[in-house]
Design an enzyme around this catalytic site. Structure first.
Site, PDB file in Angstrom:
ATOM      1  N   LYS A 155       0.799  -1.130   0.306  1.00 55.34           N
ATOM      2  CA  LYS A 155       0.068  -0.130   0.191  1.00 55.34           C
ATOM      3  C   LYS A 155       0.800   1.175   0.327  1.00 55.34           C
ATOM      4  O   LYS A 155       0.453   1.997  -0.521  1.00 55.34           O
ATOM      5  CB  LYS A 155      -0.588  -0.372   1.081  1.00 55.34           C
ATOM      6  CG  LYS A 155      -1.851  -0.974   1.636  1.00 55.34           C
ATOM      7  CD  LYS A 155      -3.106  -0.829   2.691  1.00 55.34           C
ATOM      8  CE  LYS A 155      -2.381  -1.272   3.738  1.00 55.34           C
ATOM      9  NZ  LYS A 155      -1.446  -2.381   4.214  1.00 55.34           N
ATOM     10  N   ARG A 183      -9.526   0.554   7.742  1.00 55.40           N
ATOM     11  CA  ARG A 183      -9.713  -0.457   8.695  1.00 55.40           C
ATOM     12  C   ARG A 183     -10.375  -1.493   8.820  1.00 55.40           C
ATOM     13  O   ARG A 183     -10.716  -2.825   8.764  1.00 55.40           O
ATOM     14  CB  ARG A 183      -7.772  -0.350   9.387  1.00 55.40           C
ATOM     15  CG  ARG A 183      -7.158  -0.835   8.599  1.00 55.40           C
ATOM     16  CD  ARG A 183      -6.613  -0.719   9.799  1.00 55.40           C
ATOM     17  NE  ARG A 183      -5.030  -1.992   8.870  1.00 55.40           N
ATOM     18  CZ  ARG A 183      -3.353  -0.484   8.730  1.00 55.40           C
ATOM     19  NH1 ARG A 183      -3.819   0.417   8.098  1.00 55.40           N
ATOM     20  NH2 ARG A 183      -2.297  -1.482   8.557  1.00 55.40           N
ATOM     21  N   ARG A 210      11.700  -5.241   5.629  1.00 52.08           N
ATOM     22  CA  ARG A 210      10.929  -3.740   5.061  1.00 52.08           C
ATOM     23  C   ARG A 210      11.819  -2.707   6.386  1.00 52.08           C
ATOM     24  O   ARG A 210      12.455  -2.779   7.214  1.00 52.08           O
ATOM     25  CB  ARG A 210       9.548  -3.207   5.651  1.00 52.08           C
ATOM     26  CG  ARG A 210       9.552  -1.731   5.640  1.00 52.08           C
ATOM     27  CD  ARG A 210       7.729  -1.696   5.174  1.00 52.08           C
ATOM     28  NE  ARG A 210       7.252  -2.353   6.264  1.00 52.08           N
ATOM     29  CZ  ARG A 210       5.480  -1.868   6.296  1.00 52.08           C
ATOM     30  NH1 ARG A 210       4.881  -1.894   5.391  1.00 52.08           N
ATOM     31  NH2 ARG A 210       4.646  -2.512   7.702  1.00 52.08           N
ATOM     32  N   ARG A 260      10.472  -0.547  11.462  1.00 55.01           N
ATOM     33  CA  ARG A 260       9.711  -0.749  12.020  1.00 55.01           C
ATOM     34  C   ARG A 260       9.589  -1.412  13.451  1.00 55.01           C
ATOM     35  O   ARG A 260       9.826  -2.875  13.208  1.00 55.01           O
ATOM     36  CB  ARG A 260       8.287  -0.698  11.759  1.00 55.01           C
ATOM     37  CG  ARG A 260       7.836   0.539  10.750  1.00 55.01           C
ATOM     38  CD  ARG A 260       7.241   0.603   9.973  1.00 55.01           C
ATOM     39  NE  ARG A 260       5.475   0.277  10.812  1.00 55.01           N
ATOM     40  CZ  ARG A 260       4.318  -0.305   9.863  1.00 55.01           C
ATOM     41  NH1 ARG A 260       4.688   0.311   8.445  1.00 55.01           N
ATOM     42  NH2 ARG A 260       3.420  -1.405  10.240  1.00 55.01           N
ATOM     43  N   ARG A 299      -0.610  -8.938  13.572  1.00 55.07           N
ATOM     44  CA  ARG A 299      -1.569  -7.750  12.544  1.00 55.07           C
ATOM     45  C   ARG A 299      -2.821  -8.501  11.333  1.00 55.07           C
ATOM     46  O   ARG A 299      -3.036  -7.982  10.539  1.00 55.07           O
ATOM     47  CB  ARG A 299      -0.364  -6.424  11.749  1.00 55.07           C
ATOM     48  CG  ARG A 299      -0.218  -5.777  12.721  1.00 55.07           C
ATOM     49  CD  ARG A 299       0.883  -5.827  12.897  1.00 55.07           C
ATOM     50  NE  ARG A 299       2.092  -4.682  11.302  1.00 55.07           N
ATOM     51  CZ  ARG A 299       2.503  -4.595  10.810  1.00 55.07           C
ATOM     52  NH1 ARG A 299       3.861  -4.954  11.167  1.00 55.07           N
ATOM     53  NH2 ARG A 299       2.782  -4.019   9.679  1.00 55.07           N
TER      54      ARG A 299
END
Ligand code: ADP
Ligand code: ADP
Ligand code: ZN
Length: 214
Positions: free
Chosen positions: A13, A88, A127, A160, A171
């Site tokens: 995203k 969400r 990431r 992160r 998640r």
């Protein structure tokens, strides 16, 4: 053009939102980025959101819908925007529809970046983000030219805190508990467009642009 990007954590995203933002000259509104900034700046919002985010849970709807409502009222949103990571929950989607009622037109496209969850763990653990400009990289799939340094601005990269395997699994559970309700909410609007997020970045971008330029 007003665009919503749906999809599980790691679907791409943020990556696609940045590309669309540059191409169409409209802002990317990432609730995750806004919340992380609030935590960094130790604002009241940040203090209230932190425990939820650290645990991979959703921040309560009223906090998040308030942020987005205020953000959409800013002048740079007048020509459109890309919502990345919002809504969400069904409650957030309904609140968004409500706050757009006062304005001309609603959402133009809801792009759902679908991806196989089992392949996303590696995307999330690898990431890396730029501390300065928030550009996304991946250790393996999209590495920087110089290790740990942003190609765009020379900023330092970081990982992160919620990109650990344990939190990622939580998640995914949160995502799966909400995804179907969101999909059916937007499917009935005729604006819903699924894309294949398992493809490489540029191929996903091609699918997205084909929808937006239609
Ligand atoms: P999201 O915002 O949906 O959580 P990101 O855009 O931050 O996802 O992407 C998660 C990670 O996967 C980043 O490291 C990014 O560089 C990488 N990535 C994004 N899209 C792809 C893709 N299509 N193929 C491979 N890696 C990708
Ligand atoms: P990702 O796309 O990788 O899942 P985000 O940056 O969008 O990550 O979100 C990170 C965290 O921020 C979420 O796990 C959640 O705690 C919080 N968050 C972001 N957007 C929302 C939202 N719309 N509603 C509730 N919590 C949110
Ligand atoms: Zn940078």
């Amino acid at each position: 053009m007003r665009i919503i990007l749906l999809g599980p954590p790691g679907a791409g995203k943020g990556t696609q939102a940045k590309i669309i933002s540059e191409r169409f000259g409209i802002p990317q509104i990432s609730t995750g980025d806004i919340l992380r900034k609030a935590i960094q700046e130790q604002t009241d919002l940040g203090r209230r959101a932190k425990a939820f985010m650290d645990n991979g849970q959703l921040v309560p709807d009223d906090l998040v819908t308030g942020i987005v409502h205020d953000r959409l009222a800013e002048p740079d949103c007048s020509r459109g925007y890309i919502l990345d990571g919002f809504p969400r929950t069904l409650a957030q989607a309904e609140a968004l529809t409500e706050s757009l009622k006062g304005q001309r037109g609603g959402i133009d496209f809801v792009i759902d970046i679908r991806a196989d969850l089992s392949r996303l763990v590696k995307r999330l653990t690898g990431r890396r983000l730029c501390k300065n400009c928030q550009q996304m990289y991946h250790e393996e799939f999209n590495p920087t030219k110089m290790k740990g340094v942003c190609d765009k601005c020379g900023g330092e990269l970081y990982q992160r805190e919620d990109d650990t395997e344990e939190t990622i699994v939580r998640r995914f559970d949160v995502y799966e508990s909400q995804a179907r309700a969101l999909e059916s909410f937007y499917a009935s609007s005729g604006k819903y467009r699924p894309v294949n997020g398992d493809l490489p970045v540029d191929q996903v971008t091609r699918e997205v642009f084909a929808i937006l330029n239609h």
